[in-house]
Design an enzyme around this catalytic site. Structure first.
Site, PDB file in Angstrom:
ATOM      1  N   TYR A   1      72.896  60.964  26.835  1.00 49.10           N
ATOM      2  CA  TYR A   1      73.531  61.321  27.897  1.00 49.10           C
ATOM      3  C   TYR A   1      75.039  61.778  27.691  1.00 49.10           C
ATOM      4  O   TYR A   1      75.227  62.820  28.416  1.00 49.10           O
ATOM      5  CB  TYR A   1      73.676  59.880  28.874  1.00 49.10           C
ATOM      6  N   ASP A   2      75.793  61.089  26.706  1.00 48.33           N
ATOM      7  CA  ASP A   2      76.965  61.638  26.734  1.00 48.33           C
ATOM      8  C   ASP A   2      76.825  63.256  26.139  1.00 48.33           C
ATOM      9  O   ASP A   2      77.814  63.763  26.601  1.00 48.33           O
ATOM     10  CB  ASP A   2      77.670  60.865  25.632  1.00 48.33           C
TER      11      ASP A   2
ATOM     12  N   SER B   1      80.768  45.540  64.431  1.00 50.85           N
ATOM     13  CA  SER B   1      80.681  44.268  63.693  1.00 50.85           C
ATOM     14  C   SER B   1      79.364  43.480  64.130  1.00 50.85           C
ATOM     15  O   SER B   1      78.546  43.949  64.766  1.00 50.85           O
ATOM     16  CB  SER B   1      81.923  43.498  63.615  1.00 50.85           C
ATOM     17  N   LEU B   2      79.337  42.260  63.555  1.00 52.57           N
ATOM     18  CA  LEU B   2      77.928  41.414  63.623  1.00 52.57           C
ATOM     19  C   LEU B   2      78.343  40.271  64.491  1.00 52.57           C
ATOM     20  O   LEU B   2      79.548  39.466  64.077  1.00 52.57           O
ATOM     21  CB  LEU B   2      77.574  40.927  62.323  1.00 52.57           C
TER      22      LEU B   2
ATOM     23  N   LYS C   1      74.122  38.652  53.677  1.00 54.60           N
ATOM     24  CA  LYS C   1      75.602  39.095  54.253  1.00 54.60           C
ATOM     25  C   LYS C   1      76.494  39.238  52.801  1.00 54.60           C
ATOM     26  O   LYS C   1      77.076  38.323  52.590  1.00 54.60           O
ATOM     27  CB  LYS C   1      75.811  38.431  55.335  1.00 54.60           C
TER      28      LYS C   1
ATOM     29  N   LYS D   1      67.752  41.013  61.657  1.00 59.39           N
ATOM     30  CA  LYS D   1      68.036  41.956  62.456  1.00 59.39           C
ATOM     31  C   LYS D   1      66.727  42.372  62.983  1.00 59.39           C
ATOM     32  O   LYS D   1      65.755  42.326  62.120  1.00 59.39           O
ATOM     33  CB  LYS D   1      68.698  43.190  61.884  1.00 59.39           C
TER      34      LYS D   1
ATOM     35  N   LYS E   1      75.991  32.474  59.200  1.00 55.59           N
ATOM     36  CA  LYS E   1      77.193  32.069  58.207  1.00 55.59           C
ATOM     37  C   LYS E   1      76.774  30.759  57.431  1.00 55.59           C
ATOM     38  O   LYS E   1      76.284  29.890  58.214  1.00 55.59           O
ATOM     39  CB  LYS E   1      78.504  32.100  58.599  1.00 55.59           C
TER      40      LYS E   1
ATOM     41  N   CYS F   1     116.962  22.272  52.933  1.00 58.68           N
ATOM     42  CA  CYS F   1     116.339  23.185  52.314  1.00 58.68           C
ATOM     43  C   CYS F   1     116.341  23.120  50.851  1.00 58.68           C
ATOM     44  O   CYS F   1     117.279  23.150  50.188  1.00 58.68           O
ATOM     45  CB  CYS F   1     116.817  24.499  52.840  1.00 58.68           C
TER      46      CYS F   1
ATOM     47  N   CYS G   1     118.441  26.366  49.806  1.00 61.45           N
ATOM     48  CA  CYS G   1     119.938  26.592  49.966  1.00 61.45           C
ATOM     49  C   CYS G   1     120.502  25.487  50.367  1.00 61.45           C
ATOM     50  O   CYS G   1     121.625  25.606  50.833  1.00 61.45           O
ATOM     51  CB  CYS G   1     119.885  27.849  51.108  1.00 61.45           C
TER      52      CYS G   1
HETATM   53  S1  IVH Z   1      74.395  44.778  59.358  1.00 59.37           S
HETATM   54  C1  IVH Z   1      75.976  46.878  63.207  1.00 59.37           C
HETATM   55  N1  IVH Z   1      73.974  43.959  57.082  1.00 59.37           N
HETATM   56  O1  IVH Z   1      79.229  42.241  57.605  1.00 59.37           O
HETATM   57  C2  IVH Z   1      76.070  45.832  62.281  1.00 59.37           C
HETATM   58  N2  IVH Z   1      75.885  43.986  57.637  1.00 59.37           N
HETATM   59  O2  IVH Z   1      80.624  42.145  60.638  1.00 59.37           O
HETATM   60  C3  IVH Z   1      75.514  46.416  61.147  1.00 59.37           C
HETATM   61  N3  IVH Z   1      77.831  43.081  56.058  1.00 59.37           N
HETATM   62  O3  IVH Z   1      81.553  44.346  57.843  1.00 59.37           O
HETATM   63  C4  IVH Z   1      75.860  45.266  60.056  1.00 59.37           C
HETATM   64  N4  IVH Z   1      75.846  42.613  54.460  1.00 59.37           N
HETATM   65  O4  IVH Z   1      79.786  45.717  56.645  1.00 59.37           O
HETATM   66  C5  IVH Z   1      74.706  44.029  57.840  1.00 59.37           C
HETATM   67  N5  IVH Z   1      73.173  43.035  54.968  1.00 59.37           N
HETATM   68  C6  IVH Z   1      74.026  43.453  55.873  1.00 59.37           C
HETATM   69  C7  IVH Z   1      75.234  43.216  55.435  1.00 59.37           C
HETATM   70  C8  IVH Z   1      76.371  43.366  56.443  1.00 59.37           C
HETATM   71  C9  IVH Z   1      77.336  42.876  54.927  1.00 59.37           C
HETATM   72  C10 IVH Z   1      78.961  43.151  56.712  1.00 59.37           C
HETATM   73  C11 IVH Z   1      79.432  44.516  57.413  1.00 59.37           C
HETATM   74  C12 IVH Z   1      80.142  44.025  58.293  1.00 59.37           C
HETATM   75  C13 IVH Z   1      80.013  42.440  58.274  1.00 59.37           C
HETATM   76  C14 IVH Z   1      79.763  42.182  59.946  1.00 59.37           C
END
Ligand code: IVH
Length: 683
Positions: free
Chosen positions: A54-55, A100-101, A132, A308, A332, A426, A429
Site C-alpha cells: 500500500y505504501d 435531534s431525537l 446510540k 426507528k 437512554k 474565602c 483571599c
Molecule cells: S437517528 C432524525 N441513530 O444521537 C434523528 N441518531 O439527539 C436521526 N445518534 O446527535 C437520528 N447514534 O447524532 C440516530 N444510531 C443512531 C444514533 C444517533 C447516535 C445521535 C445523533 C444525535 C443524537 C440524538
C-alpha cells in the site's frame, strides 16, 4: 498501516519518460486502488495487500503528483491532511435539517410510543434498532461520488464546515465505491464521529504530560478534535466515523432504512454496528438489555439504543415536530455508577465567586473514563448527602455532566472524618463569605485571586478564545508570578518572560506565545463567551453576536433590548448590562482591544452560500495578493483548487490568464473578474 505517515520518498527521476496524459491515467488508477484498499483495511478490517505494498502505491501517487501538481484531485488519498491551518471555519446550511431525537429512560414510554404509532397506522410497524453512539454528529456531502463537504450538526439548520478535518478520518470514503452500486449524483449522509475509549485515555494522558487540560469525556474529545484549525492536529487524533442515515439522495429508490444502510455499506461507509429489524416490543427490550449488559465491554461510548420505524413511507406519514421525528425514540441508559472513597472535600472558588465543595476521590474508572473529582454543588447538598472526608460513596457520570456524588455507603465500625463546613472566609483571599440561598460567595469580585484565575481560564477555554496550552496549571503560574492580572495582559506576554516560568523551556514558551497571539483575531461570539458574564453560555453568546454583530452595538443595547434576545431572561439581561457598563469590566474589555485584538463579526447567510464552493484563480491579481484571496475564500468556508474541473464553481480571472480560462469556458464554469470576486467576498 500508516496511511498518513509518508516518508518523503521521491521517484521524480523515474517519471521523466512518462507523458502527462500517461501520468494522469496512472494516477487515477492508483487512486482507485488506494480507495479500495483503504476501505478493505479501515472499514472491513480485511486487507488484501501488505501495508508495505500500500505504501509503495501511495508513494508512487505522491511522486506523480509532485511532478504534475495539476493532477492532484481533492479526493486523492494524498490529500487527507490539509497543508495550511485555517483561520476559522465557515458555516453551511444542512441539506435537510439535522433533527435531534426524542428520548426516554423509561421503557413504559416506549409502550406509549408504540401504541401511538399503531393507532395512527392501523397496523404493526417494523422497527430498526441501533445503538446510540455518544459522539459528535456530522453531515457528509458527496457530489458525483466525491466527498466535498463535512458540516457539524451546529444548531440543526446550520453547522460549521469541517471538511478538511473530516478527511483525516481514515474510514471516511473520499470517493464512493461504485463496483456494486452506481454512486448517486448527490448524496448527503449523517453519522457520528467517536473516539475509542482506549485511545481517549491515551490522548488524555498525553495532554496531561504536555500541561494541557484533558478532555472530560470521549464525546468532547471527538468534537474538540473535529474543530481544530490545524487539520494536522485532527489527523493525530484517533477518530472513527459511523454512518446511520441518508439525509438526502435525490432519485434514490429505497423502501426501508435497512435497505438504505445496505447501500451505504456498498458505497464504502462504515455503518453503525448491529442494526437489527424487529417487530415486537419484547424484541426491542431484549436489544436494549443486551446492550445495557455489554455496555462496559465496548470500546466506545453508547448512551442508549435508538428505535426507528424501518419503513420510509410510514416515516413520511408520521412526520416530524420542529425538533424531532415522530418515528423514532431513543431509549437512554441510566447513568453509570461506581463506588469509591472521598479523600477530602475541598472548596473551589469560581469566576463569579461562587464556592463549590468538591470531593477529591480515589480515582475510579466509570464507563472507561477515570474520575477523581466530583461536584457536591453547594452547602445544602453536602448536608443532605451527609458525606465527609473518608466516606465510601456511590458516584455517577451521565453523558458529559460533571460526575456527581449520589450517596454515602454506610460502613460498620469506621471512624468518620469531621463534618464538612463551608469556610467563613474565602480560602483564596480571606474576605468574608456571603450566603445567598444554598450558595456561598466570595464577594471580592475584583480582588480575589481565585476568581481572577478562574476568569482567565474561562477566557482562554475551548468555547472561549480556545488558547491552546493555557490550562489551569499555567494560569496559576502566570497569575502567581504577577504576569497576568486581567485578560489583556495575556497579549503582552513575551517569550522571554514565559521562559522564566517554572517548567517552561524555549519551545513551550514560544508555543504558548504563539497560541495567544493567534487569537488576536477572534470570533465575536467566542469573545462574548470568554468575558464570563454570569450565566452567559455558548448559545446566548452566539445569539448576542448574531443579533448585534459588533461590540459597540452590544454595548449600546438597553436592558429591554437585551431581554428580547433568545435565551436571555430579565435577570441575565441586567447582568449583561451591568457587566458592559461596570467601570472595571468595561475597561478590561477596552484593554483587550487596545492590545490589537480584532473581533470577527458573525458570518451572514452570504457566507453559507459560498461554503463548500470551489474557487480557482488564473492570471495575476492586481488589487489583492493571491494569498489574501485564498484566505478570504476559506474564511467564508469556500475552497481553493489549483485546477479547473467539473467541480469548480468559480474561476477568478486576473491579468494574462492561462489555459485554465479555456478549460473553464468549456466546462461552463462561472467566470469572475477580480473586482466581481472582491465584491462577492465582501458581501
Ligand atoms: S437517528 C432524525 N441513530 O444521537 C434523528 N441518531 O439527539 C436521526 N445518534 O446527535 C437520528 N447514534 O447524532 C440516530 N444510531 C443512531 C444514533 C444517533 C447516535 C445521535 C445523533 C444525535 C443524537 C440524538
Amino acid at each position: 498501516m500508516h496511511l498518513l505517515a509518508w516518508n518523503g520518498f521521491n521517484t521524480t527521476g523515474d517519471l521523466r519518460d512518462m507523458s502527462k496524459s500517461e501520468a494522469e491515467i496512472r494516477a487515477e488508477k492508483i487512486r482507485l486502488e488506494l480507495h479500495r484498499h483503504a476501505h478493505l483495511y479501515y472499514v472491513e478490517s480485511r486487507p488484501e495487500i501488505k501495508d508495505s505494498d500500500y505504501d509503495l502505491l501511495f508513494a508512487e501517487l505522491r511522486a506523480l503528483e509532485l511532478e504534475w501538481p495539476e493532477l492532484i484531485t481533492n479526493d486523492s488519498p494524498t490529500q487527507r491532511v490539509g497543508a495550511e491551518p485555517q483561520k476559522s471555519f465557515g458555516t453551511a446550511e444542512h441539506s435537510v435539517p439535522m433533527l435531534s431525537l426524542d428520548s426516554t429512560k423509561n421503557l413504559e414510554e416506549l409502550v406509549r410510543f408504540d401504541k401511538r404509532i399503531k393507532d395512527t397506522l392501523g397496523n404493526n410497524p417494523e422497527y430498526l434498532l441501533e445503538p446510540k453512539l455518544d459522539g459528535a454528529s456530522i453531515e457528509l456531502v458527496y457530489e458525483h461520488g466525491v466527498f466535498v463537504r463535512a458540516v457539524t450538526r451546529g444548531n440543526g439548520q446550520v453547522g460549521e464546515v469541517i471538511t478538511e478535518n473530516a478527511k483525516t478520518i481514515s474510514s471516511l470514503p473520499l470517493r464512493l465505491l461504485s463496483s456494486k452500486r452506481v454512486a448517486p449524483e448527490t448524496l448527503s449522509v449523517r453519522g457520528e464521529v467517536i473516539m475509542y475509549l482506549s485511545e481517549f485515555e491515551e490522548l488524555n494522558q498525553a495532554m496531561l504530560k504536555k500541561g494541557l487540560d484533558p478532555y472530560a469525556n470521549p464525546r468532547n474529545s471527538a468534537s474538540g478534535s473535529l474543530r481544530q484549525l490545524k487539520s494536522r492536529v485532527t489527523a493525530e487524533r484517533p477518530l472513527e466515523l459511523m454512518i446511520f442515515d441518508i439525509l438526502q439522495c435525490p432519485g434514490l429508490a429505497v423502501e426501508s432504512d435497512f435497505e438504505g444502510l445496505e447501500m451505504l455499506k456498498d458505497w464504502g461507509f462504515k455503518i453503525v454496528p448491529e442494526a437489527q429489524v424487529v417487530t415486537t416490543l419484547n424484541e426491542i427490550e431484549e436489544y436494549y438489555r443486551s446492550y445495557e449488559d455489554r455496555r462496559d465491554e465496548l470500546d466506545y461510548e453508547i448512551d442508549g439504543v435508538v428505535a426507528k420505524i424501518n419503513q420510509l413511507d410510514v416515516r413520511e406519514e408520521l412526520g416530524n415536530t420542529s425538533h424531532h421525528p415522530r418515528w423514532a425514540l431513543a431509549l437512554k441508559f441510566e447513568p453509570r455508577k461506581a463506588t469509591t472513597r472521598i479523600r477530602k472535600i475541598v472548596v473551589q472558588v469560581g469566576r463569579t465567586g461562587k464556592l463549590t465543595p468538591v470531593a477529591d476521590l480515589d480515582p475510579v474508572i466509570v464507563g472507561g473514563v477515570t474520575v477523581s473529582r466530583a461536584s457536591l454543588h453547594n452547602r445544602e447538598e453536602v448536608e443532605r448527602r451527609g458525606v465527609r472526608a473518608g466516606d465510601l460513596v456511590r458516584i455517577q457520570r451521565a453523558g458529559d455532566v460533571i460526575p456527581q456524588v449520589v450517596e454515602r455507603i454506610e460502613e460498620e465500625n469506621t471512624q468518620r472524618g469531621k463534618e464538612f463546613r463551608i469556610p467563613k472566609n474565602c480560602p483564596a483571599c480571606d474576605v468574608e463569605i456571603v450566603e445567598r440561598g444554598p450558595f456561598s460567595y466570595c464577594p471580592n469580585r475584583f480582588g480575589c485571586v481565585a476568581q481572577l484565575k478562574a476568569g482567565i481560564l474561562h477566557f482562554g477555554s475551548r468555547e472561549g478564545l480556545d488558547i491552546e496550552g493555557l490550562g489551569k496549571k499555567n494560569i496559576e503560574k502566570l497569575v502567581d508570578e504577577k504576569l497576568v492580572s486581567e485578560p489583556a495582559d495575556l497579549f503582552c506576554l513575551q517569550v522571554e518572560a514565559l521562559e522564566e516560568l517554572e517548567g517552561f523551556r524555549k519551545k513551550s514558551a514560544e508555543n504558548l506565545y504563539r497560541a495567544i497571539q493567534e487569537k488576536k483575531s477572534i470570533d465575536f461570539n467566542r469573545f462574548i463567551y470568554g468575558l464570563g458574564i454570569p450565566e452567559v453560555g455558548v448559545t446566548v453568546a452566539k445569539n448576542l453576536a448574531n443579533e448585534f454583530g459588533n461590540l459597540p452595538a452590544l454595548q449600546e443595547a438597553s436592558i429591554e433590548r437585551l431581554e428580547s434576545i433568545d435565551g436571555v431572561g430579565s435577570i441575565m439581561s441586567e447582568q449583561i448590562y451591568e457587566y458592559l457598563h461596570n467601570d472595571i469590566t468595561s475597561s478590561r474589555i477596552s484593554a483587550v482591544l487596545h492590545q490589537g485584538v480584532r473581533l470577527i463579526p458573525p458570518k451572514s447567510s452570504r457566507s453559507s452560500e459560498m461554503a463548500g464552493k470551489t474557487f480557482v484563480f488564473t492570471g495575476k491579481l492586481i488589487r489583492i495578493k493571491r494569498g489574501e484571496a485564498i484566505e478570504a475564500v476559506e474564511s467564508v468556508g469556500g475552497k481553493v483548487s489549483g485546477s479547473v474541473s467539473s467541480r469548480t464553481k468559480f474561476l477568478v480571472v486576473g491579468e494574462d490568464p492561462g489555459s485554465k480560462l479555456q478549460k473553464a469556458k468549456n466546462l461552463r464554469v462561472k467566470l469572475l473578474s477580480e473586482s466581481e470576486f472582491i465584491n462577492k467576498i465582501k458581501q
